[in-house]
Design a protein around this motif. Structure first.
Motif, short mmCIF file in Angstrom:
data_model
loop_
_atom_site.label_atom_id
_atom_site.label_comp_id
_atom_site.label_asym_id
_atom_site.label_seq_id
_atom_site.Cartn_x
_atom_site.Cartn_y
_atom_site.Cartn_z
N THR A 104 3.06 -6.26 13.32
CA THR A 104 1.78 -5.83 13.87
C THR A 104 1.87 -4.45 14.52
O THR A 104 0.98 -3.62 14.35
N SER A 105 2.94 -4.18 15.22
CA SER A 105 3.05 -2.92 15.94
C SER A 105 3.24 -1.72 15.02
O SER A 105 3.11 -0.58 15.46
N THR A 106 3.53 -1.95 13.75
CA THR A 106 3.75 -0.83 12.82
C THR A 106 2.59 -0.65 11.85
O THR A 106 2.60 0.30 11.07
N LEU A 107 1.59 -1.51 11.90
CA LEU A 107 0.49 -1.43 10.95
C LEU A 107 -0.26 -0.11 11.02
O LEU A 107 -0.79 0.36 10.02
N ARG A 108 -0.31 0.50 12.19
CA ARG A 108 -1.09 1.73 12.36
C ARG A 108 -0.27 2.98 12.10
O ARG A 108 -0.76 4.10 12.27
N ASN A 109 0.96 2.78 11.65
CA ASN A 109 1.87 3.89 11.35
C ASN A 109 1.99 4.07 9.85
O ASN A 109 2.57 3.23 9.16
N GLY A 110 1.46 5.14 9.33
CA GLY A 110 1.49 5.37 7.89
C GLY A 110 2.90 5.41 7.31
O GLY A 110 3.11 5.02 6.17
N ALA A 111 3.85 5.85 8.09
CA ALA A 111 5.23 5.96 7.61
C ALA A 111 5.85 4.59 7.34
O ALA A 111 6.88 4.51 6.66
N ALA A 112 5.25 3.53 7.85
CA ALA A 112 5.79 2.19 7.64
C ALA A 112 5.46 1.62 6.27
O ALA A 112 6.04 0.63 5.85
N TYR A 113 4.52 2.25 5.57
CA TYR A 113 4.10 1.76 4.26
C TYR A 113 4.89 2.47 3.16
O TYR A 113 5.34 3.59 3.32
N THR A 114 4.98 1.79 2.00
CA THR A 114 5.78 2.32 0.90
C THR A 114 4.95 2.96 -0.20
O THR A 114 5.31 4.00 -0.74
N TYR A 115 3.85 2.32 -0.55
CA TYR A 115 3.06 2.76 -1.70
C TYR A 115 1.71 3.29 -1.24
O TYR A 115 1.07 2.70 -0.37
N TRP A 116 1.25 4.36 -1.91
CA TRP A 116 -0.02 4.99 -1.57
C TRP A 116 -0.83 5.27 -2.83
O TRP A 116 -0.26 5.62 -3.86
N GLY A 117 -2.14 5.12 -2.71
CA GLY A 117 -3.02 5.52 -3.78
C GLY A 117 -3.27 7.02 -3.72
O GLY A 117 -2.79 7.72 -2.84
N GLN A 118 -4.08 7.48 -4.67
CA GLN A 118 -4.35 8.92 -4.78
C GLN A 118 -5.46 9.38 -3.83
O GLN A 118 -5.62 10.58 -3.62
N GLY A 119 -6.18 8.44 -3.28
CA GLY A 119 -7.25 8.77 -2.35
C GLY A 119 -8.60 8.88 -3.02
O GLY A 119 -8.71 9.18 -4.21
N THR A 120 -9.63 8.62 -2.23
CA THR A 120 -11.01 8.76 -2.71
C THR A 120 -11.82 9.42 -1.61
O THR A 120 -11.70 9.08 -0.44
N GLN A 121 -12.65 10.38 -2.01
CA GLN A 121 -13.41 11.18 -1.03
C GLN A 121 -14.66 10.43 -0.59
O GLN A 121 -15.42 9.91 -1.41
N VAL A 122 -14.86 10.40 0.71
CA VAL A 122 -16.09 9.88 1.30
C VAL A 122 -16.72 11.01 2.10
O VAL A 122 -16.08 11.59 2.98
N THR A 123 -17.97 11.32 1.77
CA THR A 123 -18.68 12.38 2.47
C THR A 123 -19.98 11.81 3.04
O THR A 123 -20.79 11.25 2.29
N VAL A 124 -20.13 11.93 4.33
CA VAL A 124 -21.33 11.43 5.01
C VAL A 124 -22.09 12.62 5.54
O VAL A 124 -21.57 13.40 6.35
N SER A 125 -23.32 12.78 5.09
CA SER A 125 -24.13 13.92 5.49
C SER A 125 -25.18 13.50 6.52
O SER A 125 -25.62 12.35 6.54
N SER A 126 -25.57 14.46 7.33
CA SER A 126 -26.56 14.15 8.39
C SER A 126 -27.97 14.30 7.89
O SER A 126 -28.22 14.78 6.80
#
Length: 126
Positions: A104-126
């Motif tokens: 639980t204490s490492t869940l918020r640490n990105g370095a604790a994870y091994t695999y990553w996706g390529q990412g997806t852009q989210v844009t919220v406009s006002s």
């Protein structure tokens, strides 16, 4: 080989909703932890949400609690991030990540994870 593919990003007006998907190939989410992180331009990557299989617990950043919901499909190969009441400050590239051996204490640490996706852009406009 484990691979993660995100989808569902896009542009939406403030107050709107989006649902991101993350599909895992080469494994399942039955074990370990799956997380969502985001990174805005010029900012550091930050934790958004995570699910830890060992105790079926879901965790959220304070900034998204009550607005975002992480869920999984029955096959445990896809996770979703339902994002409601979106704000302009939610604009970022969202990444799905997976790892084993997290506590639980490492869940918020990105370095604790091994695999990553390529990412997806989210844009919220006002």
């Amino acid at each position: 080989q484990v691979q993660l593919v995100e989808s569902g990003g896009g542009q939406v007006q403030a107050g709107g909703s989006l649902r991101l998907s993350c599909t895992l190939s080469g494994g399942t989410f039955r074990r370990g932890a799956v997380g969502w992180f985001r990174q805005a331009p010029g900012e550091e990557r930050e934790f958004v949400s995570a699910f830890k299989s060992s105790d079926a617990s879901t965790h959220y950043a304070e900034s998204v609690k009550g607005r975002f919901t992480l869920s999984r499909d029955n096959a445990r190969t896809t996770v979703y991030l339902q994002m409601n009441s979106l704000k302009t400050e939610d604009t970022a590239v969202y990444y799905c990540t997976y790892g084993t051996g997290l506590i639980t204490s490492t869940l918020r640490n990105g370095a604790a994870y091994t695999y990553w996706g390529q990412g997806t852009q989210v844009t919220v406009s006002s």
